[in-house]
Scaffold this active site. Structure first.
Site, PDB file in Angstrom:
ATOM      1  NE  ARG A   1      -4.090  -1.631  -0.077  1.00 15.94           N
ATOM      2  CZ  ARG A   1      -5.216  -1.892   0.568  1.00 15.94           C
ATOM      3  NH1 ARG A   1      -5.617  -1.107   1.527  1.00 15.94           N
ATOM      4  NH2 ARG A   1      -5.949  -2.912   0.205  1.00 15.94           N
TER       5      ARG A   1
ATOM      6  CG  ASP B   1      -8.855  -3.833  -4.651  1.00 16.27           C
ATOM      7  OD1 ASP B   1      -8.354  -3.226  -3.694  1.00 16.27           O
ATOM      8  OD2 ASP B   1      -9.654  -4.780  -4.510  1.00 16.27           O
TER       9      ASP B   1
ATOM     10  CE1 TYR C   1     -13.022  -8.245   1.385  1.00 13.71           C
ATOM     11  CE2 TYR C   1     -11.166  -9.251   0.255  1.00 13.71           C
ATOM     12  CZ  TYR C   1     -11.660  -8.401   1.222  1.00 13.71           C
ATOM     13  OH  TYR C   1     -10.800  -7.716   2.029  1.00 13.71           O
TER      14      TYR C   1
ATOM     15  NE  ARG D   1      -7.643   4.850   1.926  1.00 14.70           N
ATOM     16  CZ  ARG D   1      -8.472   3.976   2.499  1.00 14.70           C
ATOM     17  NH1 ARG D   1      -9.715   4.331   2.755  1.00 14.70           N
ATOM     18  NH2 ARG D   1      -8.061   2.775   2.825  1.00 14.70           N
TER      19      ARG D   1
ATOM     20  NE  ARG E   1     -10.215   6.988  -3.740  1.00 17.45           N
ATOM     21  CZ  ARG E   1     -11.507   7.194  -3.605  1.00 17.45           C
ATOM     22  NH1 ARG E   1     -12.152   7.943  -4.467  1.00 17.45           N
ATOM     23  NH2 ARG E   1     -12.170   6.655  -2.610  1.00 17.45           N
TER      24      ARG E   1
HETATM   25  O1  CP3 Z   1       0.162   0.307  -3.205  1.00 24.16           O
HETATM   26  C1  CP3 Z   1      -0.307  -0.857  -3.266  1.00 24.16           C
HETATM   27  O2  CP3 Z   1      -0.122  -1.733  -2.392  1.00 24.16           O
HETATM   28  C2  CP3 Z   1      -1.023  -1.273  -4.537  1.00 24.16           C
HETATM   29  C3  CP3 Z   1      -2.416  -1.191  -4.586  1.00 24.16           C
HETATM   30  C4  CP3 Z   1      -3.319  -2.145  -3.855  1.00 24.16           C
HETATM   31  C5  CP3 Z   1      -4.635  -1.768  -3.494  1.00 24.16           C
HETATM   32  N1  CP3 Z   1      -5.276  -2.866  -3.003  1.00 24.16           N
HETATM   33  C6  CP3 Z   1      -5.206  -0.430  -3.659  1.00 24.16           C
HETATM   34  C7  CP3 Z   1      -6.324  -0.028  -2.789  1.00 24.16           C
HETATM   35  C8  CP3 Z   1      -3.166  -3.489  -3.511  1.00 24.16           C
HETATM   36  C9  CP3 Z   1      -1.940  -4.376  -3.623  1.00 24.16           C
HETATM   37  C10 CP3 Z   1      -4.405  -3.921  -2.973  1.00 24.16           C
HETATM   38  C11 CP3 Z   1      -4.665  -5.308  -2.539  1.00 24.16           C
HETATM   39  C12 CP3 Z   1      -5.843  -5.601  -1.715  1.00 24.16           C
HETATM   40  N2  CP3 Z   1      -7.119  -5.121  -1.825  1.00 24.16           N
HETATM   41  C13 CP3 Z   1      -5.849  -6.575  -0.690  1.00 24.16           C
HETATM   42  C14 CP3 Z   1      -4.643  -7.412  -0.289  1.00 24.16           C
HETATM   43  C15 CP3 Z   1      -3.720  -6.618   0.547  1.00 24.16           C
HETATM   44  C16 CP3 Z   1      -4.176  -6.362   1.945  1.00 24.16           C
HETATM   45  O3  CP3 Z   1      -4.380  -5.190   2.276  1.00 24.16           O
HETATM   46  O4  CP3 Z   1      -4.323  -7.324   2.703  1.00 24.16           O
HETATM   47  C17 CP3 Z   1      -7.139  -6.620  -0.148  1.00 24.16           C
HETATM   48  C18 CP3 Z   1      -7.590  -7.487   1.004  1.00 24.16           C
HETATM   49  C19 CP3 Z   1      -7.942  -5.700  -0.883  1.00 24.16           C
HETATM   50  C20 CP3 Z   1      -9.392  -5.409  -0.689  1.00 24.16           C
HETATM   51  C21 CP3 Z   1      -9.563  -3.978  -0.349  1.00 24.16           C
HETATM   52  N3  CP3 Z   1      -9.560  -2.953  -1.282  1.00 24.16           N
HETATM   53  C22 CP3 Z   1      -9.660  -3.381   0.940  1.00 24.16           C
HETATM   54  C23 CP3 Z   1      -9.691  -4.139   2.244  1.00 24.16           C
HETATM   55  C24 CP3 Z   1      -9.706  -1.992   0.755  1.00 24.16           C
HETATM   56  C25 CP3 Z   1      -9.716  -0.904   1.814  1.00 24.16           C
HETATM   57  C26 CP3 Z   1     -11.057  -0.341   2.101  1.00 24.16           C
HETATM   58  C27 CP3 Z   1     -10.921   0.956   2.905  1.00 24.16           C
HETATM   59  O5  CP3 Z   1     -11.425   1.968   2.419  1.00 24.16           O
HETATM   60  O6  CP3 Z   1     -10.302   0.935   3.984  1.00 24.16           O
HETATM   61  C28 CP3 Z   1      -9.665  -1.755  -0.633  1.00 24.16           C
HETATM   62  C29 CP3 Z   1      -9.650  -0.442  -1.289  1.00 24.16           C
HETATM   63  C30 CP3 Z   1      -8.293  -0.003  -1.738  1.00 24.16           C
HETATM   64  N4  CP3 Z   1      -7.475  -0.736  -2.542  1.00 24.16           N
HETATM   65  C31 CP3 Z   1      -7.676   1.225  -1.447  1.00 24.16           C
HETATM   66  C32 CP3 Z   1      -6.440   1.227  -2.121  1.00 24.16           C
HETATM   67  C33 CP3 Z   1      -5.402   2.328  -2.183  1.00 24.16           C
HETATM   68  C34 CP3 Z   1      -8.279   2.372  -0.611  1.00 24.16           C
HETATM   69  C35 CP3 Z   1      -8.645   3.241  -1.692  1.00 24.16           C
HETATM   70  C36 CP3 Z   1      -9.505   4.394  -1.759  1.00 24.16           C
HETATM   71  O7  CP3 Z   1     -10.624   4.437  -1.253  1.00 24.16           O
HETATM   72  O8  CP3 Z   1      -9.019   5.278  -2.457  1.00 24.16           O
END
Ligand code: CP3
Length: 346
Positions: free
Chosen positions: A25, A74, A150, A29, A38
């Site tokens: 990550r 994602d 999911y 954010r 965003r």
């Molecule tokens: O920088 C990086 O690591 C690359 C981008 C990346 C994202 N998601 C962007 C993202 C990666 C590698 C992921 C993987 C991902 N997504 C996982 C595996 C990694 C982990 O965290 O265990 C999982 C479980 C997800 C599912 C997911 N997508 C979650 C739990 C969330 C967060 C929800 C929240 O708002 O807290 C997301 C959304 C997400 N994916 C965001 C980002 C940057 C937040 C984005 C936003 O709202 O702009």
């Protein structure tokens, strides 16, 4: 040694001048530039726009001198072309319109030709690789269990009750679901490698919810198939899970070449348990980046100290960067790892 070499060399157990660092990550954010973008675009809109995704991918590498980039996307992205309707709800995570709990729902999922259906992902990788001037790009996917969690729950879960219920009560439906997910994931990863990704990471974030017997019987065979399918591409294969110390030895038998370790585990103990065959990646507690710098520094140094002099080690957090992290903490952490992590025997 240019940053371009460190990460891949460490992943292959070759000597490096410094310990390489990238952060799960690292694009997200906590960055003002990301929050600003965003305001105008949704998370998936960015991920599915090759130009924006590449820009967001490259930004943290330029800003903080990280040793690798990870594609901005994602884990849910490859499920769209398979027929899944979902959204990423802010502060919640992935939410699926119609949870998949029956054989008919599994049969409706389609395996597809990623080169035809995912041109945005291929182009995002190509654009990012071109802009990274040699710094390696990590492609990624969610692992079958974590994706299934999911799809079956329909949203994030603490207990994974519906997922376990399906796995235990309808083994053939579970098998069919894992089959189709493995194939989709493999194709999604191959697409990224062919487009220029120099390594891949499989995120099995929530698989620690299973005990070892269930993991070995109902999940590991599918993970193996994915890594086996990637072998001939000769890129490092990273496998990561959270709260999975009881599974580490089993995960080490998955065909991964690098294991991502969370902060609950002691890296030197994992190394002793597994031997030097697998490279390790981790494992500073992401919350340590929210502490005063003196505390962050002490904890990061303890992690580095534990792996001092070891080849096959990549510094990372034990999970993703938290949104309320100060960017300056990330900058200082990268500097600290590059300045003190000298002992990887270069
Ligand atoms: O920088 C990086 O690591 C690359 C981008 C990346 C994202 N998601 C962007 C993202 C990666 C590698 C992921 C993987 C991902 N997504 C996982 C595996 C990694 C982990 O965290 O265990 C999982 C479980 C997800 C599912 C997911 N997508 C979650 C739990 C969330 C967060 C929800 C929240 O708002 O807290 C997301 C959304 C997400 N994916 C965001 C980002 C940057 C937040 C984005 C936003 O709202 O702009």
């Amino acid at each position: 040694m240019p940053a371009s070499d460190r990460f891949l060399r460490a992943a292959r157990h070759e000597p490096t001048d410094r310990v390489p660092i990238w952060l799960m990550r690292q694009a997200g954010r906590y960055q003002p530039s990301y929050r600003e973008l965003r305001q105008r675009y949704g998370m998936l809109e960015i991920a599915l726009s090759p130009q924006l995704a590449a820009e967001v991918t490259v930004r943290p590498v330029h800003d903080y001198e990280l040793d690798a980039a990870i594609l901005f996307s994602d884990i849910m992205v490859p499920l769209g072309p398979a027929g899944v309707r979902y959204e990423i709800r802010e502060g919640v995570g992935p939410v699926v319109e119609a949870p998949i709990r029956t054989g008919a729902a599994v049969a409706a999922l389609s395996v597809y030709d990623a080169t035809v259906r995912e041109p945005e992902t291929a182009e995002a990788v190509e654009r990012a690789v071109a802009a990274l001037s040699g710094v390696p790009l990590i492609g990624f996917a969610g692992a079958p269990f974590t994706l299934a969690s999911y799809l079956v729950e329909g949203r994030p879960s603490r207990t994974y009750s519906e997922t376990k219920r399906l796995m235990w009560s309808r083994p053939s439906t579970w098998g069919a679901l894992m089959d189709v997910l493995s194939e989709i994931v493999l194709r999604h990863l191959v697409l990224q490698v062919k487009a220029g990704a120099a390594a891949v990471q499989l995120f099995d974030s929530w698989v620690g919810a299973l005990d070892r017997a269930d993991y070995e019987a109902s999940v590991l065979p599918y993970v193996r198939r994915i890594f086996q399918g990637l072998e001939s591409y000769e890129v490092p294969r990273i496998y990561f899970a959270v709260g999975s110390g009881h599974l580490t030895a089993a995960m080490a038998a998955s065909g991964a070449t690098v294991l991502g370790i969370d902060w609950r585990q002691d890296l030197p103990s994992v190394r002793r348990e597994l031997g030097p065959g697998l490279a390790l990646q981790g494992n500073l507690d992401p919350v340590a980046l929210l502490a005063p710098w003196a505390v962050t520094q002490e904890q990061a140094q303890a992690v580095l100290q534990g792996m001092a002099g070891e080849a096959g080690y990549i510094f990372n957090l034990g999970h993703g960067v938290l949104p309320d992290t100060q960017p300056d903490q990330v900058r200082r952490l990268v500097r600290l790892v590059h300045e003190t992590g000298l002992a990887a025997n270069g």
